[in-house]
Design a protein around this motif. Structure first.
Motif, PDB file in Angstrom:
ATOM      1  N   ALA A 374       0.827  -1.204   0.000  1.00  0.00           N
ATOM      2  CA  ALA A 374       0.000   0.000   0.000  1.00  0.00           C
ATOM      3  C   ALA A 374       0.865   1.259   0.000  1.00  0.00           C
ATOM      4  N   LEU A 375       1.976   1.232   0.765  1.00  0.00           N
ATOM      5  CA  LEU A 375       2.878   2.384   0.790  1.00  0.00           C
ATOM      6  C   LEU A 375       3.540   2.588  -0.567  1.00  0.00           C
ATOM      7  N   LEU A 376       3.937   1.464  -1.210  1.00  0.00           N
ATOM      8  CA  LEU A 376       4.547   1.568  -2.536  1.00  0.00           C
ATOM      9  C   LEU A 376       3.559   2.133  -3.549  1.00  0.00           C
ATOM     10  N   THR A 377       2.318   1.681  -3.473  1.00  0.00           N
ATOM     11  CA  THR A 377       1.288   2.207  -4.376  1.00  0.00           C
ATOM     12  C   THR A 377       1.066   3.696  -4.147  1.00  0.00           C
ATOM     13  N   GLN A 378       1.087   4.113  -2.875  1.00  0.00           N
ATOM     14  CA  GLN A 378       0.918   5.534  -2.557  1.00  0.00           C
ATOM     15  C   GLN A 378       2.066   6.360  -3.109  1.00  0.00           C
ATOM     16  N   ASN A 379       3.300   5.834  -2.965  1.00  0.00           N
ATOM     17  CA  ASN A 379       4.468   6.551  -3.508  1.00  0.00           C
ATOM     18  C   ASN A 379       4.394   6.652  -5.024  1.00  0.00           C
ATOM     19  N   GLN A 380       3.967   5.569  -5.669  1.00  0.00           N
ATOM     20  CA  GLN A 380       3.837   5.606  -7.125  1.00  0.00           C
ATOM     21  C   GLN A 380       2.794   6.628  -7.561  1.00  0.00           C
TER      22      GLN A 380
END
Length: 470
Positions: A374-380
């Motif tokens: 979820a954090l990676l998706t938010q950063n993307q």
């Protein structure tokens, strides 16, 4: 276990014998038994060191029929209590004969004890039969263990404890045959031969290993009450304290042990702790959070809901000490369920309890992985938004440049980027001095017009020193 034979036969405990009835009646008063659950009695009057289960075990071994003829005509070793029903009365006379060997065992048991007059006679007989059922199976298993202990004591002069004998699986037939258990004896060699074939069979060894693994999965013992029934433990506790105790509290106390080294109290096994937590949780759901299961009467319906009914005829907690007439069936419970009724939970097993920590660890790892994703998706998403913002700013700057070029006089151009700095050319122009004059001689008063080129004339946009902001 030592392999070198000893020099003399070690001490072995003698066989528990059935006391004579005249001696029993002369040395004690009448003992009255009251049914307390499905597999136990409590003492209403009188109490002896020899418990009723010990007396019944002696009677079961005394009247063991050996071979019995089944209804289909085949002969079978009397392995279980129901086989006693196919054997004739061993003490029958011409004038007095009972129906079968089962009746003889029950009749002789009630000559040592007295039925409670306030209880039903059939209930007393039924409970005695349920206890005898377990005594028969226990007698055969303990007989094989005793045979191993006696063989090492008599033939090798070595003392073998029962816990050591239980671990021996590959005991040979010729070793068994030399030391039959006392209740079988040498008078019935054919019966003992048949029993030895069973003890040394592949099926028996495989079952022995399966039960051994099953006990190992428990992570400890079953209880600490020994051979004393739970109902009798409750009766003793109430007699000592003078306070009426809950059956569930006595059940929990008999499944805890004290560490002598550290003085701490812990559960005998993990499954006992899980059962305690599940019953407490379901009791709170049924009777409210303020209800205390250690002081309130035992609720069989709560035990049925907490342990998915009676698995293999056994209640989830306090099995054998609860009157079966008070236990509702699982069908009755499910039929009377409402939207607010507590759910019927699946019964935990040693395997499921051992897997629960692993499952919890995997779920924690899964939660961490989902959080990272979820954090990676938010950063993307943030990077995509930044790229869109940069694209928007680039387009805005291009539109601004186009507007500026259109608004400028003809023949003029936007300033270009200055050439890269060349230190060699700078040193050559300055002659190695830091006081080089860029646009003519400098003045002290600071009144020079920097927009005037060194050669005079009108200022050019290329000399304005405008810096484009990108």
């Amino acid at each position: 276990m030592p392999l070198v034979p000893g020099t003399r036969v070690p001490y072995q405990r003698g066989v528990v014998d059935l006391p004579g009835l005249p001696e029993w009646e002369a040395n004690s008063r009448v003992v009255t038994l009251v049914p307390a659950g499905e597999n136990s009695f409590v003492y209403k009057e009188g109490y002896k060191v020899r418990t009723y289960s010990s007396i019944l075990g002696c009677i079961v071994r005394k009247h063991w029929p050996g071979f019995v003829t089944m209804p289909n005509g085949c002969k079978e070793v009397a392995w279980i209590w129901s086989h006693y029903a196919h054997a004739p009365d061993p003490e029958a006379t011409h004038t007095r004969r009972l129906k079968n060997c089962q009746s003889r065992v029950i009749r002789e048991f009630w000559t040592y004890f007295t039925m409670d007059p306030d209880s039903k006679r059939d209930d007393c007989i039924q409970v005695a039969g349920n206890i005898a059922r377990k005594k028969v199976t226990d007698a055969h298993y303990e007989g094989s263990v005793l045979s191993i202990c006696n063989w090492y004591a008599e033939k090798r002069k070595l003392r073998m404890r029962k816990d050591q004998a239980r671990e021996i699986v590959n005991f040979q037939p010729w070793q068994y045959l030399q030391c039959p258990p006392p209740y079988v004896g040498h008078a019935r060699p054919q019966v003992w031969h048949a029993m030895v074939r069973h003890y040394t069979s592949t099926v028996y060894k495989r079952k022995h290993e399966e039960q051994k693994l099953k006990r190992a999965k428990m992570g400890g013992g079953s209880h600490t009450q020994g051979s004393v029934p739970l109902a009798v433990c409750k009766q003793k506790k109430e007699k000592e304290t003078g306070v009426k105790s809950s059956l569930f509290k006595i059940w929990g106390d008999q499944r805890k042990k004290t560490d002598k080294k550290y003085g701490t109290v812990k559960w005998v096994s993990k499954i006992a702790e899980v059962k305690d937590k599940k019953y407490r949780s379901k009791f709170a759901q049924t009777h409210g959070d303020e209800a205390n299961p250690e002081t309130e009467p035992f609720d069989p319906e709560v035990a049925m809901r907490a342990g998915e009914g009676e698995k293999h005829g056994r209640l989830f907690v306090c099995d054998g000490a609860v009157d079966p007439k008070t236990i509702p069936s699982l069908r009755q419970i499910k039929g009377g369920n409402t939207s607010s009724s507590p759910a019927v939970e699946p019964r935990p097993t040693p395997s499921s309890i051992a897997i629960d920590p692993i499952r919890a660890e995997l779920e924690a790892e899964k939660a961490q992985r989902e959080k990272a994703e979820a954090l990676l998706t938010q950063n993307q998403q943030q990077m995509a938004m930044q790229q869109q913002m940069m694209l928007w700013m680039t387009r805005k700057l291009s539109a601004h440049d186009a507007h500026l070029s259109a608004s400028m006089p003809s023949g003029t151009t936007l300033p270009t980027d200055p050439p890269p700095f060349d230190i060699n050319a700078w040193l050559h122009a300055s002659g190695g001095s830091n006081n080089i004059e860029l646009h003519g001689p400098s003045t002290q008063d600071g009144n020079d017009n920097l927009m005037t080129p060194p050669t005079g004339g009108q200022p050019s946009f290329n000399n304005l020193g405008i810096v484009r902001r990108l």
